[in-house]
Design a protein around this motif. Structure first.
Motif, PDB file in Angstrom:
ATOM      1  N   TYR A  14      15.783 -40.422  14.622  1.00 36.60           N
ATOM      2  CA  TYR A  14      17.132 -40.538  15.274  1.00 36.60           C
ATOM      3  C   TYR A  14      17.345 -42.159  15.597  1.00 36.60           C
ATOM      4  N   TYR A  72       8.023 -42.885  16.591  1.00 35.57           N
ATOM      5  CA  TYR A  72       8.512 -44.017  17.365  1.00 35.57           C
ATOM      6  C   TYR A  72       8.031 -45.189  17.508  1.00 35.57           C
ATOM      7  N   HIS A 124      15.803 -45.379  29.177  1.00 32.36           N
ATOM      8  CA  HIS A 124      14.688 -44.847  28.755  1.00 32.36           C
ATOM      9  C   HIS A 124      13.782 -44.424  29.567  1.00 32.36           C
ATOM     10  N   TYR A 175      13.310 -45.033  17.252  1.00 32.25           N
ATOM     11  CA  TYR A 175      12.898 -43.428  16.706  1.00 32.25           C
ATOM     12  C   TYR A 175      13.086 -43.404  15.260  1.00 32.25           C
ATOM     13  N   THR A 204      14.854 -41.746  32.409  1.00 31.78           N
ATOM     14  CA  THR A 204      14.572 -40.331  32.028  1.00 31.78           C
ATOM     15  C   THR A 204      13.404 -39.977  31.919  1.00 31.78           C
ATOM     16  N   ALA A 218      20.032 -43.414  15.725  1.00 32.12           N
ATOM     17  CA  ALA A 218      21.309 -43.473  16.813  1.00 32.12           C
ATOM     18  C   ALA A 218      20.871 -43.526  18.328  1.00 32.12           C
ATOM     19  N   ASP A 219      19.278 -42.934  18.594  1.00 34.63           N
ATOM     20  CA  ASP A 219      19.061 -42.797  20.001  1.00 34.63           C
ATOM     21  C   ASP A 219      18.142 -44.257  20.177  1.00 34.63           C
ATOM     22  N   ASP A 220      17.997 -45.097  19.419  1.00 33.84           N
ATOM     23  CA  ASP A 220      17.400 -46.186  20.060  1.00 33.84           C
ATOM     24  C   ASP A 220      17.973 -46.679  20.965  1.00 33.84           C
ATOM     25  N   THR A 221      17.115 -47.279  21.976  1.00 33.64           N
ATOM     26  CA  THR A 221      17.341 -47.572  23.260  1.00 33.64           C
ATOM     27  C   THR A 221      16.523 -48.722  24.040  1.00 33.64           C
TER      28      THR A 221
END
Length: 178
Positions: free
Chosen positions: A103, A85, A164, A100, A167, A105-108
């Protein structure tokens, strides 16, 4: 938080320098991509990026800052180099995004600016990783301090409890919970 409660840019920069305590290196102007915003460019050339890694996060200080990474119609200036990442400044919004490799779609969103990002990693490095004995009390204190500081300096970074840093902080807190 009212607009009058938001710390000034100068106060943010002062806090960053305090947290990193001499471990920042300004980027030479010729190494900063010309498409970055004036604010991001000024931060990189006047304040800089950390000279030490934060766990597996290594900062870019060289000609890689002249390259643009594109994904899904957005362009990013990559400021860290990790195996799976990276963190990049969104050239449209100035926010720092965790990107990422496997993944996308998980970029944040990580932070609202490069300055807030550098502060955040400094807080993690100073309060959670550097010299931390890893006791329940020390981790709990570190997590609380980081939460409080992010809430003050970059509320957008922690206003989404599934975000991000939220979590990550929750994971550290749970790891040492009874």
């Amino acid at each position: 938080m009212a607009a009058s409660d938001v710390p000034s840019w100068d106060d943010l920069v002062e806090q960053i320098r305090r947290v990193w305590d001499g471990r920042l290196a300004p980027i030479r102007p010729e190494l900063v991509h010309p498409r970055v915003s004036d604010r991001t460019g000024r931060f990189l050339t006047a304040v800089g990026l950390p000279t030490v890694d934060v766990r597996d996060i290594g900062f870019v200080h060289d000609e890689r800052l002249l390259s643009i990474f594109s994904r899904a119609g957005r362009d990013y200036l990559i400021v860290t180099a990790e195996p799976d990442y990276r963190y990049g400044v969104d050239l449209e919004s100035d926010g720092v995004i965790c990107l990422y490799d496997r993944y996308p779609a998980d970029d944040t969103l990580a932070n609202s600016s490069i300055a807030a990002f550098v502060l955040t990693l400094g807080l993690f490095h100073t309060h959670l990783f550097e010299g931390n004995a890893g006791t329940q009390a020390s981790v709990a204190d570190a997590v609380d301090t980081i939460w409080d500081q992010l809430d003050r300096w970059d509320p957008a970074a922690v206003n989404d409890h599934a975000g991000h840093w939220s979590t990550l902080l929750d994971e550290y807190a749970m790891e040492y919970d009874d």
